[in-house]
Design a protein around this motif. Sequence first.
Motif, PDB file in Angstrom:
ATOM      1  N   ALA A  42       9.026   0.494   2.390  1.00 32.01           N
ATOM      2  CA  ALA A  42       8.273   0.575   1.132  1.00 32.01           C
ATOM      3  C   ALA A  42       6.820   0.952   1.378  1.00 32.01           C
ATOM      4  O   ALA A  42       6.253   1.796   0.677  1.00 32.01           O
ATOM      5  CB  ALA A  42       8.354  -0.760   0.394  1.00 32.01           C
ATOM      6  N   GLY A  43       6.206   0.324   2.381  1.00 27.84           N
ATOM      7  CA  GLY A  43       4.784   0.534   2.618  1.00 27.84           C
ATOM      8  C   GLY A  43       4.430   1.823   3.327  1.00 27.84           C
ATOM      9  O   GLY A  43       3.349   2.381   3.105  1.00 27.84           O
ATOM     10  N   HIS A  47       5.851   4.205  -0.633  1.00 24.32           N
ATOM     11  CA  HIS A  47       4.575   4.081  -1.354  1.00 24.32           C
ATOM     12  C   HIS A  47       3.401   4.047  -0.376  1.00 24.32           C
ATOM     13  O   HIS A  47       2.617   3.091  -0.371  1.00 24.32           O
ATOM     14  CB  HIS A  47       4.573   2.809  -2.209  1.00 24.32           C
ATOM     15  N   LEU A 113       3.073  -0.770  -4.482  1.00 28.35           N
ATOM     16  CA  LEU A 113       3.526  -1.867  -3.614  1.00 28.35           C
ATOM     17  C   LEU A 113       2.457  -2.939  -3.480  1.00 28.35           C
ATOM     18  O   LEU A 113       2.749  -4.139  -3.592  1.00 28.35           O
ATOM     19  CB  LEU A 113       3.896  -1.322  -2.231  1.00 28.35           C
ATOM     20  N   ARG A 116       2.190  -5.181  -6.529  1.00 28.79           N
ATOM     21  CA  ARG A 116       3.319  -6.110  -6.667  1.00 28.79           C
ATOM     22  C   ARG A 116       3.190  -7.260  -5.671  1.00 28.79           C
ATOM     23  O   ARG A 116       3.430  -8.427  -6.020  1.00 28.79           O
ATOM     24  CB  ARG A 116       4.636  -5.356  -6.451  1.00 28.79           C
TER      25      ARG A 116
END
Length: 291
Positions: A42-43, A47, A113, A116
């Motif tokens: 994700a990181g 994103h 990300l 969130r």
Amino acid sequence: VGRRIESVVLPLELLQQLKQSDFSDQQEYDAWQKRNLRVLEAGLLLHPRVPLDKSNNASQRLRQIIHAALDRPIETGKNNESMQVLRSAVMSLASRSDGSLSDSCHWADGIPLNLRLYEMLLEMCFDINDETSIVEEVDELMEQIKKTWVILGINQMLHNLCFAWVLFHHFVSTGQVEMDLLYAADGQLAEVAKDAKTTRDPEYSKILSSTLSSILGWAEKRLLAYHDTFDSGNVYTMQGIVSLGVSAAKILVEDVSTEYRRKRKEVDVARNRIDTYIRSSLRTAFAQASL
């Protein structure tokens, strides 16, 4: 040891240090490894703070490693070949410069990300036994949370906006009865309004517009036909919801709307919104009465 926290990619370090024997069973270990790999994905891939070049070899390697590990877990906790390949790919991606002079690693500061993750941290401010209450140690806890800013790419403006959203969301999700949460969210929007007047950062404006539009949409769903929404049991919440909706609308009109800034028209946002709520609700009530 001795490294600054912003130069550490935490999921990678966990994978490097912990091994299968540190877990109670294989299933727990596999789930833990997949979670850390998903965070890296994700990181760094989905994103990233710094946009990826499609021809980036490290990103292609990391995708392959994660895809393979989902079927067959990597042997972690060792400095073996598979971990060396993973570390090489991760650090190559995390070390890419975002144009600043900082040598921080970028693995959790890409939008959305980071927002969130920060929202999840702010959720810790609420009492686990009473989700409508903020813990007594909130000031000390907030100081600890703010230490993550350098990792997540958060600043005071994003904090103010995220905290306003978290307060609002808790009011909604806990039954819309705890007025202190609603008033706190509205008060936090006052800080957001100050921020909005001092910046023209397009990324922030985009996040601001999206967040406030969600809040305003929720409020107006209740206010445009308020005869259907409020009764003797919840009418005490109406004033707070009106105030919240007007606060969000004012920022959107006065500080986000390019048309307003260009024309500099004198607009009484509060009066216009309240007038709209009254007229809309009366029309709805008359229409229902005539059926």
